[in-house]
Design a protein around this motif. Structure first.
Motif, short mmCIF file in Angstrom:
data_model
loop_
_atom_site.label_atom_id
_atom_site.label_comp_id
_atom_site.label_asym_id
_atom_site.label_seq_id
_atom_site.Cartn_x
_atom_site.Cartn_y
_atom_site.Cartn_z
N ALA A 188 0.82 -1.21 0.00
CA ALA A 188 0.00 0.00 0.00
C ALA A 188 0.86 1.25 0.00
O ALA A 188 0.55 2.24 -0.69
N GLU A 189 1.95 1.23 0.78
CA GLU A 189 2.85 2.39 0.81
C GLU A 189 3.47 2.61 -0.56
O GLU A 189 3.56 3.75 -1.04
N LEU A 190 3.89 1.53 -1.21
CA LEU A 190 4.47 1.64 -2.54
C LEU A 190 3.44 2.17 -3.54
O LEU A 190 3.73 3.07 -4.34
N ALA A 191 2.22 1.64 -3.49
CA ALA A 191 1.19 2.07 -4.42
C ALA A 191 0.88 3.55 -4.26
O ALA A 191 0.68 4.28 -5.24
N ALA A 192 0.83 4.03 -3.01
CA ALA A 192 0.56 5.44 -2.76
C ALA A 192 1.70 6.32 -3.29
O ALA A 192 1.45 7.40 -3.86
N ASP A 193 2.93 5.85 -3.12
CA ASP A 193 4.06 6.62 -3.63
C ASP A 193 4.03 6.69 -5.15
O ASP A 193 4.31 7.75 -5.73
N ILE A 194 3.70 5.59 -5.81
CA ILE A 194 3.64 5.57 -7.28
C ILE A 194 2.53 6.51 -7.76
O ILE A 194 2.72 7.27 -8.72
N GLU A 195 1.38 6.48 -7.11
CA GLU A 195 0.27 7.34 -7.52
C GLU A 195 0.66 8.81 -7.41
O GLU A 195 0.38 9.62 -8.30
N TYR A 196 1.30 9.17 -6.31
CA TYR A 196 1.75 10.56 -6.14
C TYR A 196 2.79 10.92 -7.19
O TYR A 196 2.73 12.01 -7.79
N HIS A 197 3.72 10.02 -7.41
CA HIS A 197 4.77 10.27 -8.41
C HIS A 197 4.17 10.54 -9.79
O HIS A 197 4.55 11.51 -10.46
N LEU A 198 3.23 9.73 -10.21
CA LEU A 198 2.64 9.90 -11.53
C LEU A 198 1.85 11.21 -11.62
O LEU A 198 1.82 11.85 -12.68
N SER A 199 1.23 11.63 -10.53
CA SER A 199 0.52 12.91 -10.54
C SER A 199 1.48 14.07 -10.72
O SER A 199 1.16 15.07 -11.38
N ARG A 200 2.68 13.95 -10.17
CA ARG A 200 3.69 15.02 -10.32
C ARG A 200 4.27 15.03 -11.73
O ARG A 200 4.62 16.09 -12.25
N VAL A 201 4.35 13.88 -12.34
CA VAL A 201 4.81 13.82 -13.73
C VAL A 201 3.81 14.53 -14.65
O VAL A 201 4.19 15.28 -15.56
N ARG A 202 2.52 14.31 -14.42
CA ARG A 202 1.50 15.01 -15.21
C ARG A 202 1.62 16.53 -15.05
O ARG A 202 1.52 17.28 -16.02
N LEU A 203 1.82 16.97 -13.83
CA LEU A 203 1.97 18.39 -13.57
C LEU A 203 3.21 18.94 -14.27
O LEU A 203 3.19 20.07 -14.80
N LEU A 204 4.27 18.17 -14.27
CA LEU A 204 5.50 18.58 -14.93
C LEU A 204 5.27 18.82 -16.42
O LEU A 204 5.73 19.81 -16.99
N LEU A 205 4.54 17.92 -17.06
CA LEU A 205 4.27 18.06 -18.49
C LEU A 205 3.47 19.33 -18.78
O LEU A 205 3.67 19.98 -19.81
N ASP A 206 2.57 19.68 -17.87
CA ASP A 206 1.74 20.86 -18.09
C ASP A 206 2.52 22.17 -17.92
O ASP A 206 2.17 23.19 -18.51
N GLU A 207 3.58 22.14 -17.12
CA GLU A 207 4.28 23.38 -16.79
C GLU A 207 5.57 23.62 -17.57
O GLU A 207 6.00 24.77 -17.72
N ALA A 208 6.19 22.58 -18.05
CA ALA A 208 7.53 22.73 -18.65
C ALA A 208 7.49 23.48 -19.98
O ALA A 208 6.62 23.23 -20.82
N ASP A 209 8.43 24.40 -20.15
CA ASP A 209 8.66 25.06 -21.44
C ASP A 209 9.70 24.31 -22.26
O ASP A 209 9.64 24.29 -23.49
N LEU A 210 10.66 23.71 -21.57
CA LEU A 210 11.78 23.00 -22.20
C LEU A 210 11.97 21.68 -21.49
O LEU A 210 12.00 21.63 -20.26
N PHE A 211 12.10 20.62 -22.28
CA PHE A 211 12.39 19.31 -21.70
C PHE A 211 13.77 18.87 -22.16
O PHE A 211 14.02 18.73 -23.36
#
Length: 435
Positions: A227-250
């Motif tokens: 459960a701890e691992l699953a929660a960490d993965i879910e949070y991680h993927l949400s931050r990746v989505r946010l990163l895609l929305d904000e980045a000007d340069l990758f």
């Protein structure tokens, strides 16, 4: 007979405008065989050549320039202002950096210029995301250390020390990715963040501990529960989505073509199971060495996904200069390294040529090419020295107009340079387990 043969060869070599009488020299007509005597000096004919002497066969030395009626001796041709001759072919008047002698061999490796010419500007207002192989850790640290708007969407808990932050995968990239060695792995991460891909093996269990197969090194000692691992993965993927929305340069650093795959669904793993975490089972996992066409397809997919979130996103690609630690290809590690880097460099080159929003920074060439004489590697000829990292990054920032500022900062508070101990590289485990 020799003199007559030489005359005939000379006559055949005279330009057509000379033969037709379009030129005069000292009031003497230049048409016909009689013109040879008048132009003997112009042809640079040596008496020894006419006599069949030691200089060998007759060779006319005159040359016509772009202007009809102008003829030079060989000595005059070497001394003449060659403005007219510069239109003879495209290589006549290139920049000195385009020639090997003036661009490379006449200079020390520290004097090379013009190697990187940016296609677009990167300034301190540009929101920068970064991911990739171990060498990409240097790039992220340099952006942050020099005051650029480097995005970090998965920051460390405040109670962690600086050393523990790196050990637990924080403060390295723009999220807690861990190292991403292949573009296939990067594309699958983005698709997973968008809910388009779910790996067949979301977790590895080792007794009471749990590990993320796609980030096996980010939690030393593992997670305490599924459960701890699953929660960490879910949070991680949400931050990746946010990163895609904000980045000007990758910024992405290509590392390897070799990967281990989950046979059930083709999930690309960052490490071979059993090296950092997991248990190797050849019925579940297989080795794969990506081809040019596969890496190209993955790279175009990566760009396409990013542009769905930000149509104006730009991309900066690099290739890690760090050789393979080990190869599972069955071949020697040297040609395996050359294959891997060649494929990755070729993909970057083609994409950069075809897309105005994609640029390539030659960190690989600045470290690993033979004119550098391995001077920027550590004695193991694999790890890049701090001096090499700083040299490469200074070239990058100089090209973007931040050279003087970066130099001032380096005197006061240098941007951090990671050494071998600071770098978090799962590849190290491959050699540590060697028999």
């Amino acid at each position: 007979m020799r003199y007559g043969a030489a005359m005939r060869r000379a006559w055949r070599a005279v330009p057509s405008c000379t033969k037709t009488g379009d030129m005069t020299e000292g009031g003497r007509p230049t048409r016909g065989p009689g013109a040879f005597g008048a132009h003997r000096a112009a042809f640079g004919v040596r008496g020894a050549a006419l006599r069949g002497g030691p200089t060998g066969a007759f060779r006319p030395l005159a040359w016509m320039t772009g202007s009809p009626g102008t003829m030079y001796t060989s000595a005059e041709w070497r001394a003449v202002d060659r403005t007219e001759a510069k239109t003879l072919h495209p290589y006549t008047s290139l920049d000195p950096s385009a020639y090997w002698r003036t661009g490379i061999s006449d200079l020390s490796p520290l004097e090379l210029s013009g190697i990187y010419q940016p296609k677009f500007n990167i300034d301190k207002s540009t929101k920068i995301a970064a991911a990739g192989s171990c060498f990409a850790q240097h790039i992220g640290k340099q952006f942050k250390g020099r005051g650029y708007a480097f995005l970090d969407k998965e920051q460390a808990p405040p109670m962690l020390s600086a050393g523990d932050r790196s050990r637990f995968g924080f403060d390295i990239y723009s999220a807690r990715f861990g190292n991403i060695y292949s573009m296939r792995q990067m594309v699958q991460l983005l698709r997973r963040a968008r809910g388009e891909f779910t790996p067949a093996e979301p977790a590895w269990r080792d007794g009471d501990l749990w590990f993320d197969p796609l980030r096996p090194a980010i939690q030393p000692g593992g997670f305490t529960s599924a459960a701890e691992l699953a929660a960490d993965i879910e949070y991680h993927l949400s931050r990746v989505r946010l990163l895609l929305d904000e980045a000007d340069l990758f910024v992405f650093t290509f590392g390897l073509t070799e990967a281990w795959m989950l046979s059930a669904d083709g999930t690309a793993l960052p490490t071979c199971p059993g090296t950092v975490a997991g248990v190797f089972d050849d019925s579940k996992y297989h080795f794969h060495n990506f081809t040019f066409s596969e890496v190209m397809a993955d790279t175009l997919a990566f760009i396409s996904i990013c542009r769905e979130h930000n149509p104006n996103m730009t991309f900066l690609f690099t290739v890690s200069p760090v050789p393979l630690m080990a190869t599972a290809s069955g071949r020697h590690v040297l040609p395996s390294t050359v294959y891997s880097k060649s494929v990755l460099r070729a993909v970057c080159g083609e994409v950069e040529q075809n897309d105005p929003a994609v640029d390539y920074f030659p960190s690989y060439e600045l470290i690993a090419s033979h004119p550098m004489r391995a001077m920027f590697f550590q004695p193991n000829l694999r790890s890049v020295s701090p001096v090499g990292v700083r040299h490469v990054m200074n070239i990058f920032f100089d090209a973007h107009g931040a050279g003087d500022e970066a130099e001032d900062q380096s005197r006061a508070a240098p941007a951090p340079i990671l050494d071998d101990i600071d770098l978090v590289c799962e590849e190290e485990a491959l050699e540590a387990d060697a028999q």
